[in-house]
Write a protein that holds these residues in place. Structure first.
Motif, PDB file in Angstrom:
ATOM      1  N   THR A 193       0.865  -1.174   0.000  1.00 50.66           N
ATOM      2  CA  THR A 193       0.000   0.000   0.000  1.00 50.66           C
ATOM      3  C   THR A 193       0.903   1.226   0.000  1.00 50.66           C
ATOM      4  O   THR A 193       2.124   1.117   0.089  1.00 50.66           O
ATOM      5  CB  THR A 193      -0.908   0.030   1.250  1.00 50.66           C
ATOM      6  OG1 THR A 193      -0.097   0.205   2.415  1.00 50.66           O
ATOM      7  CG2 THR A 193      -1.701  -1.276   1.385  1.00 50.66           C
ATOM      8  N   THR A 194       0.300   2.387  -0.081  1.00 51.49           N
ATOM      9  CA  THR A 194       1.106   3.614  -0.105  1.00 51.49           C
ATOM     10  C   THR A 194       1.781   3.866   1.237  1.00 51.49           C
ATOM     11  O   THR A 194       2.779   4.572   1.313  1.00 51.49           O
ATOM     12  CB  THR A 194       0.227   4.828  -0.449  1.00 51.49           C
ATOM     13  OG1 THR A 194      -0.871   4.886   0.484  1.00 51.49           O
ATOM     14  CG2 THR A 194      -0.314   4.707  -1.875  1.00 51.49           C
ATOM     15  N   ARG A 195       1.249   3.267   2.306  1.00 57.82           N
ATOM     16  CA  ARG A 195       1.794   3.531   3.635  1.00 57.82           C
ATOM     17  C   ARG A 195       2.583   2.374   4.219  1.00 57.82           C
ATOM     18  O   ARG A 195       3.554   2.563   4.925  1.00 57.82           O
ATOM     19  CB  ARG A 195       0.663   3.888   4.608  1.00 57.82           C
ATOM     20  CG  ARG A 195       0.028   5.231   4.314  1.00 57.82           C
ATOM     21  CD  ARG A 195      -0.908   5.623   5.445  1.00 57.82           C
ATOM     22  NE  ARG A 195      -1.441   6.958   5.260  1.00 57.82           N
ATOM     23  CZ  ARG A 195      -2.211   7.578   6.146  1.00 57.82           C
ATOM     24  NH1 ARG A 195      -2.529   6.958   7.269  1.00 57.82           N
ATOM     25  NH2 ARG A 195      -2.665   8.796   5.908  1.00 57.82           N
ATOM     26  N   ARG A 196       2.142   1.143   3.948  1.00 60.80           N
ATOM     27  CA  ARG A 196       2.781   0.014   4.627  1.00 60.80           C
ATOM     28  C   ARG A 196       2.944  -1.170   3.687  1.00 60.80           C
ATOM     29  O   ARG A 196       2.326  -1.241   2.626  1.00 60.80           O
ATOM     30  CB  ARG A 196       1.965  -0.428   5.854  1.00 60.80           C
ATOM     31  CG  ARG A 196       2.003   0.550   6.997  1.00 60.80           C
ATOM     32  CD  ARG A 196       1.533  -0.100   8.283  1.00 60.80           C
ATOM     33  NE  ARG A 196       2.413  -1.186   8.682  1.00 60.80           N
ATOM     34  CZ  ARG A 196       2.149  -2.000   9.692  1.00 60.80           C
ATOM     35  NH1 ARG A 196       1.039  -1.863  10.394  1.00 60.80           N
ATOM     36  NH2 ARG A 196       2.989  -2.958  10.010  1.00 60.80           N
ATOM     37  N   LEU A 197       3.780  -2.076   4.165  1.00 63.79           N
ATOM     38  CA  LEU A 197       4.050  -3.323   3.457  1.00 63.79           C
ATOM     39  C   LEU A 197       3.582  -4.454   4.368  1.00 63.79           C
ATOM     40  O   LEU A 197       3.921  -4.484   5.547  1.00 63.79           O
ATOM     41  CB  LEU A 197       5.555  -3.440   3.207  1.00 63.79           C
ATOM     42  CG  LEU A 197       6.051  -4.429   2.158  1.00 63.79           C
ATOM     43  CD1 LEU A 197       5.588  -4.011   0.776  1.00 63.79           C
ATOM     44  CD2 LEU A 197       7.571  -4.487   2.210  1.00 63.79           C
ATOM     45  N   HIS A 198       2.788  -5.382   3.829  1.00 63.96           N
ATOM     46  CA  HIS A 198       2.270  -6.482   4.625  1.00 63.96           C
ATOM     47  C   HIS A 198       2.630  -7.805   3.976  1.00 63.96           C
ATOM     48  O   HIS A 198       2.551  -7.952   2.749  1.00 63.96           O
ATOM     49  CB  HIS A 198       0.741  -6.399   4.757  1.00 63.96           C
ATOM     50  CG  HIS A 198       0.248  -5.153   5.416  1.00 63.96           C
ATOM     51  ND1 HIS A 198       0.163  -5.007   6.779  1.00 63.96           N
ATOM     52  CD2 HIS A 198      -0.166  -3.972   4.881  1.00 63.96           C
ATOM     53  CE1 HIS A 198      -0.298  -3.807   7.062  1.00 63.96           C
ATOM     54  NE2 HIS A 198      -0.506  -3.158   5.938  1.00 63.96           N
ATOM     55  N   LEU A 199       2.997  -8.789   4.796  1.00 60.52           N
ATOM     56  CA  LEU A 199       3.214 -10.137   4.284  1.00 60.52           C
ATOM     57  C   LEU A 199       1.880 -10.782   3.933  1.00 60.52           C
ATOM     58  O   LEU A 199       0.896 -10.639   4.663  1.00 60.52           O
ATOM     59  CB  LEU A 199       3.916 -11.000   5.342  1.00 60.52           C
ATOM     60  CG  LEU A 199       5.408 -10.761   5.555  1.00 60.52           C
ATOM     61  CD1 LEU A 199       5.854 -11.438   6.843  1.00 60.52           C
ATOM     62  CD2 LEU A 199       6.217 -11.282   4.377  1.00 60.52           C
ATOM     63  N   THR A 200       1.850 -11.506   2.830  1.00 57.39           N
ATOM     64  CA  THR A 200       0.697 -12.336   2.522  1.00 57.39           C
ATOM     65  C   THR A 200       0.772 -13.606   3.376  1.00 57.39           C
ATOM     66  O   THR A 200       1.764 -13.851   4.072  1.00 57.39           O
ATOM     67  CB  THR A 200       0.682 -12.723   1.036  1.00 57.39           C
ATOM     68  OG1 THR A 200       1.857 -13.499   0.757  1.00 57.39           O
ATOM     69  CG2 THR A 200       0.682 -11.475   0.151  1.00 57.39           C
ATOM     70  N   ASP A 201      -0.263 -14.432   3.302  1.00 58.14           N
ATOM     71  CA  ASP A 201      -0.208 -15.706   4.032  1.00 58.14           C
ATOM     72  C   ASP A 201       0.953 -16.560   3.530  1.00 58.14           C
ATOM     73  O   ASP A 201       1.668 -17.193   4.321  1.00 58.14           O
ATOM     74  CB  ASP A 201      -1.529 -16.466   3.859  1.00 58.14           C
ATOM     75  CG  ASP A 201      -2.673 -15.805   4.618  1.00 58.14           C
ATOM     76  OD1 ASP A 201      -2.385 -15.003   5.524  1.00 58.14           O
ATOM     77  OD2 ASP A 201      -3.842 -16.095   4.298  1.00 58.14           O
ATOM     78  N   VAL A 202       1.161 -16.562   2.218  1.00 56.94           N
ATOM     79  CA  VAL A 202       2.284 -17.301   1.646  1.00 56.94           C
ATOM     80  C   VAL A 202       3.595 -16.703   2.134  1.00 56.94           C
ATOM     81  O   VAL A 202       4.538 -17.426   2.503  1.00 56.94           O
ATOM     82  CB  VAL A 202       2.221 -17.278   0.100  1.00 56.94           C
ATOM     83  CG1 VAL A 202       3.492 -17.866  -0.497  1.00 56.94           C
ATOM     84  CG2 VAL A 202       1.011 -18.064  -0.388  1.00 56.94           C
ATOM     85  N   GLY A 203       3.670 -15.375   2.169  1.00 58.88           N
ATOM     86  CA  GLY A 203       4.884 -14.701   2.621  1.00 58.88           C
ATOM     87  C   GLY A 203       5.205 -14.986   4.080  1.00 58.88           C
ATOM     88  O   GLY A 203       6.373 -15.137   4.457  1.00 58.88           O
ATOM     89  N   THR A 204       4.167 -15.060   4.904  1.00 62.44           N
ATOM     90  CA  THR A 204       4.375 -15.348   6.333  1.00 62.44           C
ATOM     91  C   THR A 204       4.989 -16.732   6.515  1.00 62.44           C
ATOM     92  O   THR A 204       5.939 -16.908   7.292  1.00 62.44           O
ATOM     93  CB  THR A 204       3.048 -15.255   7.088  1.00 62.44           C
ATOM     94  OG1 THR A 204       2.531 -13.922   6.970  1.00 62.44           O
ATOM     95  CG2 THR A 204       3.237 -15.588   8.565  1.00 62.44           C
ATOM     96  N   ARG A 205       4.451 -17.717   5.790  1.00 70.20           N
ATOM     97  CA  ARG A 205       5.011 -19.070   5.890  1.00 70.20           C
ATOM     98  C   ARG A 205       6.420 -19.123   5.301  1.00 70.20           C
ATOM     99  O   ARG A 205       7.315 -19.789   5.837  1.00 70.20           O
ATOM    100  CB  ARG A 205       4.100 -20.068   5.170  1.00 70.20           C
ATOM    101  CG  ARG A 205       2.735 -20.249   5.844  1.00 70.20           C
ATOM    102  CD  ARG A 205       2.004 -21.450   5.276  1.00 70.20           C
ATOM    103  NE  ARG A 205       1.707 -21.293   3.865  1.00 70.20           N
ATOM    104  CZ  ARG A 205       0.598 -20.730   3.393  1.00 70.20           C
ATOM    105  NH1 ARG A 205      -0.319 -20.270   4.238  1.00 70.20           N
ATOM    106  NH2 ARG A 205       0.386 -20.633   2.099  1.00 70.20           N
ATOM    107  N   TYR A 206       6.625 -18.401   4.210  1.00 68.04           N
ATOM    108  CA  TYR A 206       7.938 -18.401   3.553  1.00 68.04           C
ATOM    109  C   TYR A 206       8.988 -17.725   4.430  1.00 68.04           C
ATOM    110  O   TYR A 206      10.164 -18.127   4.421  1.00 68.04           O
ATOM    111  CB  TYR A 206       7.825 -17.691   2.207  1.00 68.04           C
ATOM    112  CG  TYR A 206       9.011 -17.903   1.291  1.00 68.04           C
ATOM    113  CD1 TYR A 206       9.306 -19.162   0.772  1.00 68.04           C
ATOM    114  CD2 TYR A 206       9.830 -16.832   0.929  1.00 68.04           C
ATOM    115  CE1 TYR A 206      10.384 -19.357  -0.066  1.00 68.04           C
ATOM    116  CE2 TYR A 206      10.912 -17.021   0.086  1.00 68.04           C
ATOM    117  CZ  TYR A 206      11.177 -18.291  -0.413  1.00 68.04           C
ATOM    118  OH  TYR A 206      12.255 -18.487  -1.244  1.00 68.04           O
ATOM    119  N   LEU A 207       8.574 -16.738   5.239  1.00 66.22           N
ATOM    120  CA  LEU A 207       9.499 -16.044   6.133  1.00 66.22           C
ATOM    121  C   LEU A 207      10.087 -17.007   7.150  1.00 66.22           C
ATOM    122  O   LEU A 207      11.293 -16.977   7.425  1.00 66.22           O
ATOM    123  CB  LEU A 207       8.788 -14.889   6.836  1.00 66.22           C
ATOM    124  CG  LEU A 207       9.627 -14.085   7.838  1.00 66.22           C
ATOM    125  CD1 LEU A 207      10.825 -13.445   7.170  1.00 66.22           C
ATOM    126  CD2 LEU A 207       8.763 -13.030   8.530  1.00 66.22           C
TER     127      LEU A 207
END
Length: 307
Positions: free
Chosen positions: A52-66
């Motif tokens: 978004t213009t203000r923040r970056l959020h992990l997707t569900d896939v990104g959370t598991r990949y992290l």
């Protein structure tokens, strides 16, 4: 950019919650970090972040990949440390978790001294009053109070604590000192973290003696319970280390010590075993020696005083 560096950038961006901050951590420009993440997402065929213009959020896939990326990088660090030898200086980010009060009283001061000793280290201390899955949640080290279930984690015992009842000398002088658990029914009780107006307190090494307490005051934190006890308002039950400083200073006194339950061990746990990276080995060795030297944390059996 190679795959390992891409993973490093991904983890940094995720933890810093932004491309610019993540790039600075990796000594890269923001466009380079953005290209690395775009390339990683293209190779995986999956979105790791929502932007978004203000923040970056992990997707569900990104959370598991992290979680997986942190584990892979930890294994790489362990392999590098093993190749360089056991004397490698701790470097990188150390993520720790422990109970709130223990972290505030003990782990934070130890961690500050550890970071002073190793200025190339960075640390993140997360204080949580729950059992954390350190592998899934990406922690390097956790401190746990209580008997450990069987698991693949490596554990180092650093001390033990007891569950104690304490009150201010002014309260005990005015209302008398209970000689048996049953006499608590005639006293003002401050209950910490009680889920209802009535709660059971167990006594004895086998915890078979039960007194059903109806506290006049229930509070949600140990600090608030100890505040009430120090003020001479009533009796409070906490862990021995939580009241240790007050007992040493004479602000509180422990009672019914002969009826205390069995002491509980304190462990530092981690998931890497003998191949733990230098940052994990270094901190555990450093913290172990400090914690074992503290007499408040060596409450091996009941009846030995809060401190």
């Amino acid at each position: 950019m190679d795959r390992i560096q891409s993973l490093q950038v991904f983890v940094a961006v995720a933890e810093e919650e932004g491309f610019a901050a993540g790039a600075r951590r990796c000594n890269l420009s923001a466009p380079s970090a953005t290209r690395a993440i775009n390339g990683l997402e293209a190779e995986l065929g999956a979105r790791l972040f929502t932007r978004t213009t203000r923040r970056l959020h992990l997707t569900d896939v990104g959370t598991r990949y992290l979680d997986d990326a942190r584990h892979i990088l930890s294994l790489m660090q362990s392999a590098d440390d093993a190749a360089r030898g056991a004397a490698s200086a701790p470097v990188g980010l150390l993520r720790l978790t422990c109970p709130n009060e223990f972290g505030r009283i003990y782990i934070l001061p130890i961690l500050l001294d550890f970071l002073d000793l190793y200025p190339q280290m960075r640390a993140e201390l997360v204080l949580l009053d729950r059992v954390v899955n350190i592998v899934e949640e990406g922690f390097d080290v956790a401190l746990r109070i209580g008997h450990l279930p069987s698991s693949t984690l490596s554990a180092v015992k650093v001390g033990s604590v007891r569950r104690v009842i304490c009150g201010a000398p002014s309260y005990l002088s005015k209302h008398g000192t209970p000689e048996t658990p049953a006499e608590l029914l005639a006293h003002r009780i401050v209950a910490v973290n009680a889920v209802s107006s009535a709660t059971e307190w167990r006594f004895g090494a086998d915890q078979q003696e039960i007194v059903r307490i109806s506290p006049q005051l229930c509070v949600s934190t140990v600090a608030a319970g100890l505040d009430a006890a120090r003020a001479g308002w009533g009796l409070c039950r906490v862990l021995s280390y939580q009241a240790g400083q007050d007992v040493a200073a004479g602000r509180l006194a422990c009672i019914l010590e002969d009826f205390e339950p069995e002491s509980m061990p304190i462990h530092l746990v981690h998931a890497e075993g003998r191949r733990a990276p230098a940052k994990v080995r270094g901190f555990i060795d450093f913290a172990r020696d400090r914690l074992r030297a503290d007499p408040v944390l060596q409450a091996l059996s009941s009846g030995r005083g809060c401190g």
